[in-house]
Design an enzyme around this catalytic site. Structure first.
Site, PDB file in Angstrom:
ATOM      1  N   GLU A 134      43.458  15.678 -18.032  1.00  0.00           N
ATOM      2  CA  GLU A 134      43.213  16.988 -17.399  1.00  0.00           C
ATOM      3  C   GLU A 134      44.355  17.440 -16.494  1.00  0.00           C
ATOM      4  O   GLU A 134      44.492  18.623 -16.215  1.00  0.00           O
ATOM      5  CB  GLU A 134      41.886  16.964 -16.623  1.00  0.00           C
ATOM      6  CG  GLU A 134      41.848  16.137 -15.345  1.00  0.00           C
ATOM      7  CD  GLU A 134      41.517  14.660 -15.557  1.00  0.00           C
ATOM      8  OE1 GLU A 134      41.715  14.141 -16.679  1.00  0.00           O
ATOM      9  OE2 GLU A 134      41.074  14.019 -14.581  1.00  0.00           O
ATOM     10  N   HIS A 194      44.253  10.334 -17.273  1.00  0.00           N
ATOM     11  CA  HIS A 194      43.660  11.623 -16.890  1.00  0.00           C
ATOM     12  C   HIS A 194      44.364  12.771 -17.609  1.00  0.00           C
ATOM     13  O   HIS A 194      45.288  13.373 -17.053  1.00  0.00           O
ATOM     14  CB  HIS A 194      43.794  11.829 -15.379  1.00  0.00           C
ATOM     15  CG  HIS A 194      42.905  10.953 -14.575  1.00  0.00           C
ATOM     16  ND1 HIS A 194      41.670  11.356 -14.128  1.00  0.00           N
ATOM     17  CD2 HIS A 194      43.053   9.686 -14.154  1.00  0.00           C
ATOM     18  CE1 HIS A 194      41.103  10.370 -13.448  1.00  0.00           C
ATOM     19  NE2 HIS A 194      41.917   9.340 -13.453  1.00  0.00           N
ATOM     20  N   CYS A 232      38.761   7.996 -17.778  1.00  0.00           N
ATOM     21  CA  CYS A 232      38.952   6.934 -16.788  1.00  0.00           C
ATOM     22  C   CYS A 232      37.654   6.130 -16.590  1.00  0.00           C
ATOM     23  O   CYS A 232      37.297   5.362 -17.467  1.00  0.00           O
ATOM     24  CB  CYS A 232      39.507   7.517 -15.501  1.00  0.00           C
ATOM     25  SG  CYS A 232      40.481   6.298 -14.601  1.00  0.00           S
TER      26      CYS A 232
HETATM   27  N1  GLN Z   1      37.086   3.328 -10.469  1.00  0.00           N
HETATM   28  C1  GLN Z   1      37.831   3.089 -11.647  1.00  0.00           C
HETATM   29  C2  GLN Z   1      39.108   2.303 -11.388  1.00  0.00           C
HETATM   30  O1  GLN Z   1      39.587   2.244 -10.283  1.00  0.00           O
HETATM   31  C3  GLN Z   1      38.126   4.385 -12.378  1.00  0.00           C
HETATM   32  C4  GLN Z   1      38.979   5.334 -11.602  1.00  0.00           C
HETATM   33  C5  GLN Z   1      38.929   6.748 -12.122  1.00  0.00           C
HETATM   34  O2  GLN Z   1      37.995   7.142 -12.813  1.00  0.00           O
HETATM   35  N2  GLN Z   1      39.899   7.545 -11.755  1.00  0.00           N
HETATM   36  O3  GLN Z   1      39.662   1.738 -12.282  1.00  0.00           O
END
Ligand code: GLN
Length: 541
Positions: free
Chosen positions: A511, A509, A383
């Site tokens: 995970e 994600h 992410c």
């Molecule tokens: N802050 C980033 C976004 O909102 C990444 C979010 C994250 O890593 N879950 O896109």
């Protein structure tokens, strides 16, 4: 057969592991062919933990249907290998919100709206909702907090009412408690447990089973005393001694016959013996690794292990799959500088750059990514970690000086990570990110395609910003492949470098979907790449 309800309350202190106990009981019942799900009721006023800082509440776990939930739901999914949903996590905030919304709609016909019966009715409705779906034989409901807290009173009252309403053989209350050991007296002490059970009884709830967290084995005398003073059957005092890994707890609970007591209570007979073959095979592998790798976890919440719970668990699964112990070494992104980076990262066999929000520690993340890229060290970005891999590449390979994510620098000349149109008009923060499962098409011949072994995958998301498609051509022509795309929107989900042995950044994600019995493929491949990197390093010198 009617649906059975188990409630798990906690006494004496928090952090005794109600989530793991609930998940372990669920695992044992599931292994006897019962259909089980687990629900968590959280006593705080936030509608969900989505807006909570990880320092407050650890990781925010995301379900397939896009609910931002308590991290215990991650344990439930990892133990059971089945998905949870929005209905599996309910907070006081959500309960009050629906009651107040109904009040505004005039649904209470002029009545005074009160905690009993209106709030407790709404709590009960949410508990029975899962049962009514007809999908489960047993619903386990974990009550967050500790008995005696003001906030959890309406939940305990709802449990009292359910215990009173349902036939005895349909409802069971388990109280998880602590038996402290006083080293000066060399004794285990039962008094705190007696008090917390009294508290529960004062609230009208009689526990059926006591599970006692302890550092030392309970003697028969202590078990007898606990049973007598807490008004439970002697065989319903269960010992839960500290375990080397949470994944051993189901087996320990089986030794203590927790599942048998529950089945007896529910009148279940003729169920098959538990089949835990795959689970024990995983535990065997976990306990006897033949190799070790060091993975640097670069993030800004690294001092708080719970903030990256699912990532750490995914490494445990991927390690076992590779017969390898994965040592995850926290690297605080805020403190990485050009001067100390070699010291901090040269001993690693791979680097994972963690998800996150906001500006703190971003430049450190970018430096760590550059280090991994230039040293051919395995890199895995999740992410925000993927977004920063794009920023790093844009700045240092494409030469776009000052490239950044618009999240932290709205005036950057090169917003390589940016908001999509639909997000630009969103002002409400809670529950408005891109959340939950989305499909992704992988490019044949890419690293991602080799890892997953198929073309269409689905992974969970939790972010607001996206790779800006205006830069895709430039990134591609300089060697950053965009190997995964959302089939409906064309948004980039995966980036990788063909010139590097293992460099992958994912917008989603992964995970959240790793379990001991089905380790997540990107984690498995990353650990494997780290093992190869370590071998090639030692061969060199
Ligand atoms: N802050 C980033 C976004 O909102 C990444 C979010 C994250 O890593 N879950 O896109």
């Amino acid at each position: 057969m009617s649906t059975k309800y188990v409630f798990v309350t906690g006494g004496v202190t928090s952090s005794l592991g109600k989530g793991i106990i609930s998940a372990s009981l669920a695992k044992l019942l599931q292994s006897r062919n019962l259909k089980v799900t687990i629900q968590k009721l959280d006593p705080y006023l936030n509608v969900d933990p989505g807006t909570l800082n990880p320092y407050e509440h650890g990781e925010c776990y995301v379900t397939e249907d896009g609910a931002e939930t308590d991290l215990d739901l991650g344990h439930y999914e990892r133990f059971l290998g089945t998905y949870t949903s929005k209905a599996n996590n309910v907070t006081t905030g959500r309960i009050y919100r629906s009651v107040i919304d109904k009040e505004r709609q005039g649904a209470f016909l002029g009545k005074t709206v009160q905690i009993i019966p209106h709030i407790t009715d709404e709590i009960k409705r949410r508990i029975f909702l899962l049962g009514k779906s007809g999908k489960y034989d047993v619903i386990i409901t974990e009550i967050g907090g500790t008995v005696g807290d003001i906030e959890s009173l309406p939940f305990v009252e709802a449990v009292r009412q359910i215990q009173w309403e349902l036939p005895d053989e349909d409802c069971l209350v388990i109280h998880l408690t602590l038996i402290p050991y006083l080293s000066a007296a060399k004794e285990l002490k039962t008094k705190p447990t007696q008090h917390s059970v009294k508290q529960l009884q004062q609230n009208g709830v009689q526990p059926d089973i006591l599970i006692c967290r302890t550092e030392h084995s309970l003697t028969p005398e202590i078990r007898k005393k606990l049973a007598l003073f807490c008004n439970v059957k002697p065989n319903a005092v269960i010992e839960s001694i500290d375990a080397d890994t949470i994944y051993r707890v189901p087996l320990m609970m089986k030794e203590e016959k927790l599942d048998e007591i529950v089945m007896e209570n529910f009148g279940f007979s003729g169920l098959p013996e538990p089949d835990l073959g795959r689970w024990t095979a995983f535990l065997d592998k976990l306990s006897h690794p033949s190799k070790t790798v060091n993975i640097g976890l670069v993030g800004k919440y690294v001092e708080l292990q719970d903030a990256y719970k699912s990532i750490l668990e995914s490494f445990i699964h991927a390690g076992a799959a590779n017969d390898c112990k994965v040592k995850v070494i926290p690297v605080h992104s805020e403190f990485i500088t050009d001067e100390n980076i070699e010291d901090k990262l040269s001993g690693m066999d791979g680097i994972l750059v963690a998800p996150g929000f906001g500006e703190r520690g971003l430049e450190g993340k970018i430096k760590a990514i550059r280090y991994a890229r230039e040293h051919s060290m395995p890199f895995f970005g999740i992410c925000l970690g993927m977004q920063m891999a794009v920023v790093e590449f844009a700045r240092n390979v494409l030469g776009l000086e000052g490239a950044m994510s618009a999240e932290v620098e709205s005036t950057t000349p090169y917003p390589v990570i940016d908001l999509m149109e639909d997000q630009k008009t969103t002002t409400i923060k809670g529950g408005t990110m891109r959340l939950g499962a989305y499909q992704c098409i992988l490019e044949e011949g890419s690293l991602a395609y080799r890892i997953y072994g198929k073309k269409m995958i689905s992974e969970r998301h939790r972010h607001r910003y996206e790779l800006n498609n205006e830069y895709v051509e430039a990134l591609n022509s300089h060697g950053m492949r965009t190997s995964g795309r959302n089939p409906d929107t064309g948004l980039v989900e995966i980036v990788e470098l063909d010139s590097h042995p293992f460099f992958i950044g994912v917008q989603f994600h992964p995970e959240f979907k790793s379990t001991p019995e089905h380790p997540q493929p990107v984690f498995v491949a990353f650990v494997k790449a780290a093992m190869q990197y370590r071998e090639s390093k030692s061969a060199e010198g």
